[in-house]
Design an enzyme around this catalytic site. Sequence first.
Site, PDB file in Angstrom:
ATOM      1  N   LYS A   1     124.946  73.105  25.763  1.00  7.70           N
ATOM      2  CA  LYS A   1     123.820  72.804  24.753  1.00  7.70           C
ATOM      3  C   LYS A   1     123.756  73.198  23.309  1.00  7.70           C
ATOM      4  CE  LYS A   1     120.959  70.257  25.626  1.00  7.70           C
ATOM      5  NZ  LYS A   1     119.714  69.967  26.556  1.00  7.70           N
TER       6      LYS A   1
ATOM      7  N   SER B   1     121.083  76.792  24.855  1.00 12.85           N
ATOM      8  CA  SER B   1     120.191  76.606  26.115  1.00 12.85           C
ATOM      9  C   SER B   1     120.696  77.834  26.664  1.00 12.85           C
ATOM     10  CB  SER B   1     120.266  75.400  26.742  1.00 12.85           C
ATOM     11  OG  SER B   1     120.107  75.698  28.199  1.00 12.85           O
TER      12      SER B   1
ATOM     13  N   GLU C   1     113.151  69.179  15.300  1.00 12.70           N
ATOM     14  CA  GLU C   1     112.145  69.078  16.442  1.00 12.70           C
ATOM     15  C   GLU C   1     110.907  69.893  15.999  1.00 12.70           C
ATOM     16  OE1 GLU C   1     113.759  69.383  20.569  1.00 12.70           O
ATOM     17  OE2 GLU C   1     115.577  70.050  19.553  1.00 12.70           O
TER      18      GLU C   1
ATOM     19  N   HIS D   1     113.567  47.840  14.530  1.00 15.21           N
ATOM     20  CA  HIS D   1     113.297  47.907  15.961  1.00 15.21           C
ATOM     21  C   HIS D   1     114.312  48.806  16.603  1.00 15.21           C
ATOM     22  CE1 HIS D   1     110.887  44.168  15.331  1.00 15.21           C
ATOM     23  NE2 HIS D   1     111.930  44.001  14.538  1.00 15.21           N
TER      24      HIS D   1
END
Length: 467
Positions: free
Chosen positions: A287, A281, A294, A160
């Site tokens: 970043k 970024s 992804e 979980h």
Amino acid sequence: MSQATNQSWGGRFSEPTDAFVARFTASVNFDQRLAPQDIQGSIAHATMLARVGVLTDDERDAIINGLNEIQGEIERGEFNWSVPLEDVHMNIEARLTEKIGITGKKLHTGRSRNDQVATDIRLFMRDEIDVIEVELKRLREGMIELADREAETIMPGFTHLQTAQPVTFGHHILAWQEMLARDHERLLDCRKRVNVMPLGAAALAGTTYPIDRHVTAELLGFDRPTENSLDAVSDRDFAIEFTSFASILLMHLSRMSEELVLWTSAQFNFIDLPDRFCTGSSIMPQKKNPDVPELVRGKTGRVYGHLMSLLTLMKSQPLAYNKDNQEDKEPLFDAVDTVRDCLKAFADMVPAIEPKKASMYEAARRGFSTATDLADYLVRKGVAFRDAHEIVGQSVAYGLKSEKDLSEMSLEELQQFSATIEQDVFEVLTLEGSVAARNHIGGTAPNQVRAAAQRAREALSALKAGA
Ligand code: ARG
């Protein structure tokens, strides 16, 4: 080539094909990718026709030389693809006739584009499966070595997405490897059904020429000719099988990607991915984004889409060939390219994963991940499991209040909840003790992880030898 009526079938037509219809029905813009396989198939077909006496040896040689030259023209980008000629098959045949004259027109004896295209796709799939398999093996090897290196590295295991019990990082990576081992089996199983030869089925019923399909199959490296001509030109289940393999594989890669994305976040801080697999970024200078995982996660969707396209494409087709089947190529090509690229990205990236051991260890320590070990300890001392569960539950509640993990409590503190607890409890409350105790096949103990890595290595090289 401006004539709108196709010369290879224009005989019974009284008006030229509508210009839009010619464009709408043409496939050459995408099926030209099958040119190498189309030429390979034609060379084998001509060789067989000469062997059974349908072509002379001179005719065969002229055809083969012509086709080899055309292959060169295509490779050098000199070939002039024509939309009015519809598809890769008629483009190549027309060029052959242009080069060698009337003999070129004999190549299509005893053959139809229906068995030709089915053969081309199967040859293409076989080639691509072999390339994909190389990447898949490379990825599995990378995972096995990473797991072996990190057999003792402790991290929290989750259910979980909540800290559950400590596991070793190597054990987690070997879980990924198991998923891929099954995908690998699915791929090899799919290859068996791909590697069957439709050529000779002709349009749908076979041909009146004395062809020898075993010869052609052997020349092309197929395991055998197909059994039924109607089925051979019609079904694309092998392509559906491949995209279903691809969908399951991408589902697995997507799950791994999700974990990599989480792990690289400041909140988890479990691993570092080298800069070469990340991007920055344009607005936020701090970043470093895990773009590669992804994107793999994102590409999963298009592969599922291709599976649905192909299933739907096939579902209502009566026997035998229908033009619908021309729509099989683009989904299949894209599925093949996506799978190959995602596997390459992963195979390059996985060996470069840098676990942040201290941070993983600290996360495992903080989450009461040895609570089950304390319960098992009490059971070993004669407490019933349900009572043990209650005792540990109270200890955890106390730990939450006092901000202490179980291993940080004193013996006196622990004894508030059960007098059965003694000094030896601290052996089971350590993370090292917890993982080492799960010492059976399939368990997370470091020595089990090393043994599992060794078995995985052996299974992989047995596969290589057998393939
Ligand atoms: N371009 C066609 C395809 O991809 C080749 C077969 C065409 N056959 C036919 N009878 N029109 O399926």
